[in-house]
Design an enzyme around this catalytic site. Sequence first.
Site, PDB file in Angstrom:
ATOM      1  N   LEU A   1       0.889  -1.159   0.000  1.00 59.74           N
ATOM      2  CA  LEU A   1       0.000   0.000   0.000  1.00 59.74           C
ATOM      3  C   LEU A   1       0.925   1.205   0.000  1.00 59.74           C
ATOM      4  CD1 LEU A   1      -2.896  -0.506   2.607  1.00 59.74           C
ATOM      5  CD2 LEU A   1      -3.136  -0.130   0.163  1.00 59.74           C
ATOM      6  N   ASP A   2       0.662   2.160  -0.865  1.00 63.20           N
ATOM      7  CA  ASP A   2       1.512   3.343  -0.918  1.00 63.20           C
ATOM      8  C   ASP A   2       1.521   4.069   0.416  1.00 63.20           C
ATOM      9  OD1 ASP A   2       2.087   2.979  -3.645  1.00 63.20           O
ATOM     10  OD2 ASP A   2       0.212   3.963  -4.198  1.00 63.20           O
ATOM     11  N   ARG A   3       2.549   4.852   0.627  1.00 59.86           N
ATOM     12  CA  ARG A   3       2.680   5.618   1.871  1.00 59.86           C
ATOM     13  C   ARG A   3       1.458   6.505   2.115  1.00 59.86           C
ATOM     14  NH1 ARG A   3       7.025  10.357   3.056  1.00 59.86           N
ATOM     15  NH2 ARG A   3       6.741  10.502   5.292  1.00 59.86           N
ATOM     16  N   ASP A   4       0.894   7.064   1.026  1.00 62.95           N
ATOM     17  CA  ASP A   4      -0.235   7.969   1.180  1.00 62.95           C
ATOM     18  C   ASP A   4      -1.589   7.265   1.078  1.00 62.95           C
ATOM     19  OD1 ASP A   4       0.116   7.426  -1.502  1.00 62.95           O
ATOM     20  OD2 ASP A   4       0.086   9.498  -2.169  1.00 62.95           O
ATOM     21  N   SER A   5      -1.581   5.937   1.153  1.00 62.21           N
ATOM     22  CA  SER A   5      -2.821   5.154   1.198  1.00 62.21           C
ATOM     23  C   SER A   5      -2.969   4.526   2.575  1.00 62.21           C
ATOM     24  CB  SER A   5      -2.809   4.066   0.124  1.00 62.21           C
ATOM     25  OG  SER A   5      -2.688   4.646  -1.156  1.00 62.21           O
TER      26      SER A   5
END
Length: 199
Positions: A49-53
């Site tokens: 999962l991306d850092r901003d997700s």
Amino acid sequence: MRYLKFYKPYGVLTQFTDSLLGSPEDAQSGRLTLKAFIAVPKVYPVGRLDRDSEGLLLLTDDGILNARLINPKFGHERTYWVQVEGIPTPQALEQLRQGVMIQGRKTRPAQARILSTEPDLPPRDPPIRFRRAIPTTWLELTLREGRNRQVRRMTAAVGIPTLRLVRVELGPLSLQGLTPGEWQDLSETELAQLRHYCS
């Protein structure tokens, strides 16, 4: 074998060390890793999962199950609640369902629908940027592939940029019962459902 589900908060890297710094986290950089939340040895995230997700992450030391879940040929489902900027047109939703071109390749068909009410999620820290003049909409998207920043690229391609992204389901597993930063071992029922799903 260990099987954990974790509610990844916004801003946390989906790894146990920050490869940029060579350390688990650096207070001055603010780049938190999974090590700040999970003290279980030798488990690894299934996918990313991306850092901003935010949202559901499965971790395990079962390499065979991990490999099966991330192999694109099996097309395992991932469901997201996505807050987008603007109000999607029927055409935009149909494009998401049929697949859109991102990075030179068409995405697989997806399920896409507008949520009738805003989902009951904990507030994000920091909150998303609020602009009074531009409405936002919550979508539910179910994908059968996991390309880099795929949801964000797909919504941008149809003119509705993603503001907030939360994975709520991974195959038969759901985020239910967890708050951001919490993890728990899968129950026997969840593990049986997961094994059946992967068989």
